[in-house]
Scaffold this active site. Structure first.
Site, PDB file in Angstrom:
ATOM      1  N   HIS A  67       1.195 -35.386 175.767  1.00  0.00           N
ATOM      2  CA  HIS A  67      -0.236 -35.642 175.557  1.00  0.00           C
ATOM      3  C   HIS A  67      -0.830 -35.448 176.950  1.00  0.00           C
ATOM      4  CE1 HIS A  67      -0.488 -37.331 171.498  1.00  0.00           C
ATOM      5  NE2 HIS A  67       0.518 -38.136 171.746  1.00  0.00           N
ATOM      6  N   LYS A 102      -3.531 -32.378 168.498  1.00  0.00           N
ATOM      7  CA  LYS A 102      -4.178 -32.678 167.212  1.00  0.00           C
ATOM      8  C   LYS A 102      -5.605 -32.120 167.175  1.00  0.00           C
ATOM      9  CE  LYS A 102      -1.521 -36.928 166.362  1.00  0.00           C
ATOM     10  NZ  LYS A 102      -0.813 -37.169 167.642  1.00  0.00           N
ATOM     11  N   ARG A 333       8.927 -44.111 173.089  1.00  0.00           N
ATOM     12  CA  ARG A 333       9.319 -45.337 173.786  1.00  0.00           C
ATOM     13  C   ARG A 333      10.790 -45.703 173.606  1.00  0.00           C
ATOM     14  NH1 ARG A 333       4.131 -48.401 171.511  1.00  0.00           N
ATOM     15  NH2 ARG A 333       4.439 -46.715 169.962  1.00  0.00           N
TER      16      ARG A 333
HETATM   17  P1  BMP Z   1       6.703 -43.655 170.119  1.00  0.00           P
HETATM   18  O1  BMP Z   1       8.080 -43.081 169.742  1.00  0.00           O
HETATM   19  O2  BMP Z   1       6.694 -44.234 171.505  1.00  0.00           O
HETATM   20  O3  BMP Z   1       6.146 -44.574 169.093  1.00  0.00           O
HETATM   21  O4  BMP Z   1       5.696 -42.404 170.252  1.00  0.00           O
HETATM   22  C1  BMP Z   1       5.343 -41.606 169.164  1.00  0.00           C
HETATM   23  C2  BMP Z   1       4.591 -40.382 169.613  1.00  0.00           C
HETATM   24  O5  BMP Z   1       4.336 -39.576 168.471  1.00  0.00           O
HETATM   25  C3  BMP Z   1       3.225 -40.651 170.243  1.00  0.00           C
HETATM   26  O6  BMP Z   1       3.006 -39.652 171.227  1.00  0.00           O
HETATM   27  C4  BMP Z   1       2.241 -40.461 169.119  1.00  0.00           C
HETATM   28  O7  BMP Z   1       0.997 -39.975 169.575  1.00  0.00           O
HETATM   29  C5  BMP Z   1       2.923 -39.411 168.261  1.00  0.00           C
HETATM   30  N1  BMP Z   1       2.657 -39.494 166.816  1.00  0.00           N
HETATM   31  C6  BMP Z   1       3.004 -40.592 166.066  1.00  0.00           C
HETATM   32  O8  BMP Z   1       3.535 -41.578 166.596  1.00  0.00           O
HETATM   33  N2  BMP Z   1       2.781 -40.565 164.710  1.00  0.00           N
HETATM   34  C7  BMP Z   1       2.218 -39.521 164.064  1.00  0.00           C
HETATM   35  O9  BMP Z   1       2.077 -39.549 162.860  1.00  0.00           O
HETATM   36  C8  BMP Z   1       1.850 -38.392 164.832  1.00  0.00           C
HETATM   37  C9  BMP Z   1       2.077 -38.388 166.206  1.00  0.00           C
HETATM   38  O10 BMP Z   1       1.758 -37.327 166.908  1.00  0.00           O
END
Ligand code: BMP
Length: 361
Positions: A67, A102, A333
């Site tokens: 991002h 997006k 994360r």
């Molecule tokens: P994390 O594994 O830390 O929760 O991060 C998820 C990543 O995927 C973030 O960058 C978020 O913007 C993206 N994302 C999401 O979590 N769910 C969606 O449906 C679409 C995404 O792009």
């Protein structure tokens, strides 16, 4: 999910032969080569951390998701900036860059946002994505922009750039990043090794390009072995479903994404979705799925992972790949906040790959 669509039982190496999009064909082969169906969501807050993380986790992943707009210190220089450095790391470790932008707007606006402006996303991101709430014409507009870019870049030779492949150590010492990238201060040879001559477009050229040998003194070291450079085509993923609680995307919206994908097979590689959406006999779209986390080591078999309290919901790689039929899991994360991100990335890679092998039976 459609019942046992043929692609669910096909090895990625087979799907590489029939995918329509050149970048999908490449990605399936890369997945097979690296035994990885893992995408790192590199949501760190500085450009220095981003590049260091990409260098360390690069060996375990096939896609690195950014991002760019949450990263401070992003250097927009189209020839020596963060995008170019990331592209160099992508070549070194063999992964594709996916900017999770997006896009959603009228066609003309998204064309400009994609190809111009500060970030010039198309220059460094092999893949980006779109929310098609604005209508399917937006996909056509982005496809046109990508085709025009490819036609232009094909003939454009830029020779004025001096940037090598950055290494993790360069971004860890608390210094501000050197935008010129010609950092040869360290006598141990490690920082010195980043001094090389390359070109912006080189990052996307075939490894056997005659220009590589001429312009890159460390050429062999910098290109991931076993596969050629990715094609210069750009690819789009349609944001068909989201992982967040209470997501307002309806079945009709998801179905519109499926139709748009089929109408633009030359540009749409597949989906960001929570389940496999291939249903027509010749569908071979690729699925990437965020909202993925593993329980701590030793508790993997329990299967359940709590959300983040801000709407994010998690599933394990086993559920997403083996049961829901996705191809690539996107993990942020779960890896970034681990004590040792590279070894945690390996744990995710192993689990996700095992889930894929189990799916194949
Ligand atoms: P994390 O594994 O830390 O929760 O991060 C998820 C990543 O995927 C973030 O960058 C978020 O913007 C993206 N994302 C999401 O979590 N769910 C969606 O449906 C679409 C995404 O792009």
């Amino acid at each position: 999910m459609p019942d046992r669509h043929p692609t669910l039982l096909q090895p990625y190496s087979e799907r590489a032969k029939t995918a329509t999009h050149p970048l999908s064909r490449y990605l399936f082969r890369l997945m097979d080569l690296k035994a990885s169906n893992l995408c790192l969501s590199a949501d760190v807050i500085t450009a220095r951390e981003l590049l260091a993380l990409a260098d360390k986790v690069g060996p375990s992943i096939v896609v690195l998701k950014t991002h760019y707009d949450l990263i401070s210190g992003w250097d927009y220089n189209p020839q020596t900036g963060t995008g170019v450095k990331l592209a160099a790391l992508a070549r070194k470790h063999g992964f594709l860059i996916f900017e999770d932008r997006k896009f959603v707007d009228i066609g003309k606006t998204v064309q400009m946002q994609y190809t111009a402006g500060t970030a010039r996303i198309i220059e460094w991101a092999h893949i980006t994505n779109a929310n098609i709430d604005a209508g399917k014409d937006m996909v056509r507009a982005m496809a046109e922009a990508a085709a025009n870019w490819k036609a232009r870049i094909h003939y454009e030779v830029k020779t004025s750039v001096s940037v090598g492949t950055p290494v993790a150590g360069q971004f860890e010492d608390g210094e501000e990043q050197n935008n010129n990238a010609l950092d040869d201060r360290d006598s141990d040879g490690r920082k010195g090794s980043i001094v090389s001559i390359t070109t912006v477009t080189q990052s996307f050229e075939p490894a056997d390009s005659p220009r590589l040998a001429k312009t890159n003194e460390h050429g062999d070291e910098l290109v991931f072995p076993g596969i050629e450079e990715p094609p210069m085509d750009r690819g789009l993923l349609l944001l068909a479903q989201m992982s967040s609680k209470g997501c307002l995307m309806t079945k009709d919206y998801t179905q519109a994404c499926v139709e748009a994908a089929r109408e633009h097979k030359d540009f749409v590689m597949g989906y960001v979705a929570q389940e496999a959406l291939n249903s027509a006999p010749d569908d071979n779209f690729i699925h990437m799925t965020p909202g993925c986390k593993l329980p701590p080591p030793g508790e993997e078999e329990n299967g359940h992972v709590e959300g983040d309290g801000l709407g994010q919901q998690y599933n394990t790689p086993a559920k997403l790949i083996n049961i829901l039929g996705t191809d690539i899991v996107i993990v942020g994360r779960g890896i970034i906040q681990a004590a040792d991100p590279p070894s945690e990335a390996e744990r995710y890679r192993r689990k996700a790959w095992k889930a894929y092998l189990t799916r194949l039976g």
